[in-house]
Write a protein that holds these residues in place. Sequence first.
Motif, mmCIF file in Angstrom:
data_model
loop_
_atom_site.group_PDB
_atom_site.id
_atom_site.type_symbol
_atom_site.label_atom_id
_atom_site.label_comp_id
_atom_site.label_asym_id
_atom_site.label_seq_id
_atom_site.Cartn_x
_atom_site.Cartn_y
_atom_site.Cartn_z
ATOM 1 N N ALA A 118 -12.884 13.555 -33.216
ATOM 2 C CA ALA A 118 -13.462 12.780 -34.325
ATOM 3 C C ALA A 118 -14.743 12.099 -33.853
ATOM 4 C CB ALA A 118 -12.456 11.744 -34.807
ATOM 5 N N GLU A 119 -14.692 11.565 -32.622
ATOM 6 C CA GLU A 119 -15.889 10.923 -32.054
ATOM 7 C C GLU A 119 -16.974 11.957 -31.813
ATOM 8 O OE1 GLU A 119 -14.849 8.776 -28.512
ATOM 9 O OE2 GLU A 119 -13.647 7.319 -29.659
ATOM 10 N N ASP A 120 -16.584 13.126 -31.282
ATOM 11 C CA ASP A 120 -17.558 14.196 -31.050
ATOM 12 C C ASP A 120 -18.228 14.599 -32.353
ATOM 13 O OD1 ASP A 120 -16.853 14.152 -28.427
ATOM 14 O OD2 ASP A 120 -15.727 16.029 -28.441
ATOM 15 N N ALA A 121 -17.432 14.687 -33.424
ATOM 16 C CA ALA A 121 -17.990 15.076 -34.724
ATOM 17 C C ALA A 121 -18.931 13.995 -35.238
ATOM 18 C CB ALA A 121 -16.861 15.326 -35.714
ATOM 19 N N ALA A 122 -18.527 12.733 -35.080
ATOM 20 C CA ALA A 122 -19.360 11.628 -35.557
ATOM 21 C C ALA A 122 -20.682 11.584 -34.795
ATOM 22 C CB ALA A 122 -18.607 10.312 -35.413
ATOM 23 N N ALA A 123 -20.636 11.960 -33.505
ATOM 24 C CA ALA A 123 -21.842 11.911 -32.681
ATOM 25 C C ALA A 123 -22.668 13.196 -32.794
ATOM 26 C CB ALA A 123 -21.451 11.665 -31.226
ATOM 27 N N GLY A 124 -22.209 14.124 -33.599
ATOM 28 C CA GLY A 124 -22.961 15.361 -33.801
ATOM 29 C C GLY A 124 -22.746 16.407 -32.718
ATOM 30 N N ARG A 125 -21.752 16.194 -31.853
ATOM 31 C CA ARG A 125 -21.493 17.174 -30.795
ATOM 32 C C ARG A 125 -20.555 18.287 -31.273
ATOM 33 N NH1 ARG A 125 -21.150 12.299 -27.640
ATOM 34 N NH2 ARG A 125 -18.928 12.239 -28.132
ATOM 35 N N PHE A 126 -19.956 18.085 -32.421
ATOM 36 C CA PHE A 126 -18.998 19.076 -32.920
ATOM 37 C C PHE A 126 -19.132 19.141 -34.440
ATOM 38 C CE2 PHE A 126 -14.833 20.915 -33.852
ATOM 39 C CZ PHE A 126 -14.694 21.823 -32.805
ATOM 40 N N ARG A 127 -19.033 20.343 -35.016
ATOM 41 C CA ARG A 127 -19.195 20.482 -36.473
ATOM 42 C C ARG A 127 -18.131 19.689 -37.214
ATOM 43 N NH1 ARG A 127 -22.309 24.925 -38.665
ATOM 44 N NH2 ARG A 127 -21.366 24.288 -40.644
ATOM 45 N N LYS A 128 -18.592 18.884 -38.154
ATOM 46 C CA LYS A 128 -17.639 18.064 -38.925
ATOM 47 C C LYS A 128 -16.697 18.936 -39.747
ATOM 48 C CE LYS A 128 -19.840 13.571 -39.509
ATOM 49 N NZ LYS A 128 -21.248 13.753 -39.084
ATOM 50 N N ASP A 129 -17.265 19.967 -40.419
ATOM 51 C CA ASP A 129 -16.402 20.785 -41.287
ATOM 52 C C ASP A 129 -15.300 21.486 -40.492
ATOM 53 O OD1 ASP A 129 -18.320 22.292 -40.081
ATOM 54 O OD2 ASP A 129 -19.163 23.164 -41.906
ATOM 55 N N LEU A 130 -15.643 21.949 -39.282
ATOM 56 C CA LEU A 130 -14.622 22.591 -38.452
ATOM 57 C C LEU A 130 -13.574 21.568 -38.023
ATOM 58 C CD1 LEU A 130 -13.457 25.019 -36.985
ATOM 59 C CD2 LEU A 130 -15.015 24.578 -35.083
ATOM 60 N N PHE A 131 -14.068 20.375 -37.669
ATOM 61 C CA PHE A 131 -13.131 19.315 -37.278
ATOM 62 C C PHE A 131 -12.106 19.056 -38.387
ATOM 63 C CE2 PHE A 131 -12.161 14.710 -37.633
ATOM 64 C CZ PHE A 131 -11.242 14.657 -36.594
ATOM 65 N N TYR A 132 -12.588 18.931 -39.634
ATOM 66 C CA TYR A 132 -11.651 18.647 -40.733
ATOM 67 C C TYR A 132 -10.666 19.787 -40.946
ATOM 68 C CZ TYR A 132 -14.530 14.619 -41.703
ATOM 69 O OH TYR A 132 -15.195 13.446 -41.574
ATOM 70 N N ARG A 133 -11.144 21.011 -40.783
ATOM 71 C CA ARG A 133 -10.279 22.182 -40.930
ATOM 72 C C ARG A 133 -9.183 22.224 -39.865
ATOM 73 N NH1 ARG A 133 -9.521 25.831 -45.072
ATOM 74 N NH2 ARG A 133 -11.301 25.464 -46.431
ATOM 75 N N LEU A 134 -9.563 21.816 -38.658
ATOM 76 C CA LEU A 134 -8.597 21.845 -37.545
ATOM 77 C C LEU A 134 -7.594 20.706 -37.639
ATOM 78 C CD1 LEU A 134 -11.010 22.488 -34.545
ATOM 79 C CD2 LEU A 134 -9.317 24.104 -35.420
ATOM 80 N N ASN A 135 -8.100 19.594 -38.144
ATOM 81 C CA ASN A 135 -7.361 18.344 -38.062
ATOM 82 C C ASN A 135 -6.362 18.168 -39.209
ATOM 83 O OD1 ASN A 135 -6.885 15.919 -36.695
ATOM 84 N ND2 ASN A 135 -8.158 14.785 -38.157
ATOM 85 N N VAL A 136 -5.789 19.266 -39.685
ATOM 86 C CA VAL A 136 -4.833 19.151 -40.795
ATOM 87 C C VAL A 136 -3.640 18.319 -40.326
ATOM 88 C CG1 VAL A 136 -3.411 20.424 -42.424
ATOM 89 C CG2 VAL A 136 -5.566 21.410 -41.608
ATOM 90 N N VAL A 137 -3.112 18.704 -39.172
ATOM 91 C CA VAL A 137 -2.081 17.887 -38.537
ATOM 92 C C VAL A 137 -2.607 17.536 -37.149
ATOM 93 C CG1 VAL A 137 0.258 17.873 -37.597
ATOM 94 C CG2 VAL A 137 -0.186 18.965 -39.793
ATOM 95 N N ALA A 138 -2.603 16.267 -36.805
ATOM 96 C CA ALA A 138 -3.124 15.856 -35.502
ATOM 97 C C ALA A 138 -1.993 15.373 -34.609
ATOM 98 C CB ALA A 138 -4.151 14.752 -35.684
ATOM 99 N N VAL A 139 -1.952 15.918 -33.408
ATOM 100 C CA VAL A 139 -0.979 15.452 -32.414
ATOM 101 C C VAL A 139 -1.771 14.808 -31.286
ATOM 102 C CG1 VAL A 139 0.802 16.157 -30.776
ATOM 103 C CG2 VAL A 139 0.610 17.335 -32.968
ATOM 104 N N ASP A 140 -1.631 13.508 -31.137
ATOM 105 C CA ASP A 140 -2.344 12.816 -30.059
ATOM 106 C C ASP A 140 -1.357 12.442 -28.969
ATOM 107 O OD1 ASP A 140 -4.857 12.903 -31.322
ATOM 108 O OD2 ASP A 140 -4.252 11.251 -32.638
ATOM 109 N N ILE A 141 -1.561 12.999 -27.783
ATOM 110 C CA ILE A 141 -0.635 12.698 -26.687
ATOM 111 C C ILE A 141 -1.241 11.576 -25.836
ATOM 112 C CG2 ILE A 141 0.805 13.704 -24.900
ATOM 113 C CD1 ILE A 141 0.139 16.446 -25.908
ATOM 114 N N SER A 142 -0.513 10.485 -25.696
ATOM 115 C CA SER A 142 -1.052 9.353 -24.920
ATOM 116 C C SER A 142 -1.067 9.689 -23.442
ATOM 117 C CB SER A 142 -0.192 8.101 -25.075
ATOM 118 O OG SER A 142 0.373 8.022 -26.334
#
Length: 445
Positions: free
Chosen positions: A286-310
């Motif tokens: 999400a940070e990469d997308a916000a900073a322009g390092r990663f395509r936002k549209d692809l991020f949203y497509r991938l991020n349907v379900v997010a698993v964040d491992i601490s």
Amino acid sequence: MLEILVIDDDMRMRQLIEEILTEEGHSVTAIGDSREAMLMLKERHYDLVVTDLKMPYADGMEILAYAKKINPECLVIMITAHGTIESAIEAIKKGAYDYIQKPFGPDQLLVLVQRAEGHIKLIHENKRLSEEVRSFTETGFIGTSRSIEKIKDLIEKAAPLDTTILIQGETGTGKELVARLIHKKSTRFQNTFLPVNCGALSEGILESELFGHEKGAFTGAMSRRKGLFETANGGTVFLDEINNTSPSMQVKLLRVLQENTIMRVGSSMPVPVDVRIVAASNTNLAEDAAAGRFRKDLFYRLNVVAVDISPLRERREDIPLLAHHFLNKYGKKFNKEISRFSPHAMEILSVYAWPGNVRELENVMERTVIMETSSEITPQSLPSEIRGEPPDPLSCIGLMTLDDMEKFLIQRTLRELEGQKNKAAEALGIDVSTLWRKIKKYNIE
Ligand SMILES: Nc1ncnc2c1ncn2[C@@H]1O[C@H](COP(=O)(O)OP(=O)(O)OP(=O)(O)O)[C@@H](O)[C@H]1O
Ligand SMILES: [Mg+2]
């Protein structure tokens, strides 16, 4: 409360011990005949045996051997007479927990029994954790922290639904393990799970790996070749390190997700594919997308379900369980009978920062199991960087005398400081006249 068997042919002694220990809340059986005691040991479970050494019939050593044979976890405290230290040591060698010398006061006995109780608790705790670990090995995904429980729950719910899943976490947190688990619990489990490391391949190679190519698409493309998306048809593709893909690759991946089709390199014909995509990132996408390092549209497509491992340092309660899991795993692999951790060793593992997360813990446990020579993981067998000790500056030097050491240190300091005696003396923390004396003493050039 402990189940304790007291064996002593001296009636006054055994009544005294029984009284002291019962007063403390333990369940005590006291007995004078050691042969009868052996029958009792067979009949009932005892946590602790307190036995006299010198007795008619079976003596303390025989009781010790028998108690350990019936139940290896049973602790034995030997009562020895004044001046029989050799036999006490012998008893410890044969597996006695400790010994106490006559005459002793109630407090001396109580301290010893309390320590034994702590030891027994530790054995039980270790056993409980081992069993808990065994019940987890079905999935292999270990952890009871809130964040891991939440992930398990999410996997149960989302795995069968065929949605795209984005897994994020630092290196070694178990992203690939989770991806495999998602595949296993999905309707696609009988088909292929194909991991692709997007970060490791150059863009051109990655493209032809993923999408395949037509004959003559580029120099060296001698024939038509299927890509991984086609090979994995019906299965799951795991796009690892997706954060490291180039912008043009991101466009192509977006197309797969939006249209479920791919285009082979050298062709403009879309080919339908049926794959589920699970992606992983070791950065915050999400940070990469916000900073322009990663395509936002692809991020949203991938991020349907997010698993964040601490990271492991944020869920330290999982460390004992994971440590036991790897102890079992490598104990079996290397054929070692190590069943527990000493409290100090476990404390060291629990406070360490684990920058490499679970993978680092696994590697440390593998090394430690190899190094350990006793039946318990001790701090000495842990790598020094985990123990937080500075590396031994002399580890490369063999044995030497203090004089040799002093000479060596003076020579080295002089060399470093190009022979300047004043500075060398200061660095060594002595005054110049002392330095001169030592130079003469050791014949230093
Ligand atoms: N919760 C866990 N329970 C059991 N084993 C685990 C757990 N988490 C990680 N592991 C083990 O730790 C090792 C590293 O895990 P994995 O390869 O899945 O990490 P990763 O997040 O993909 O790391 P990287 O970003 O470096 O690729 C593996 O051997 C894995 O089985
Ligand atoms: Mg990985």
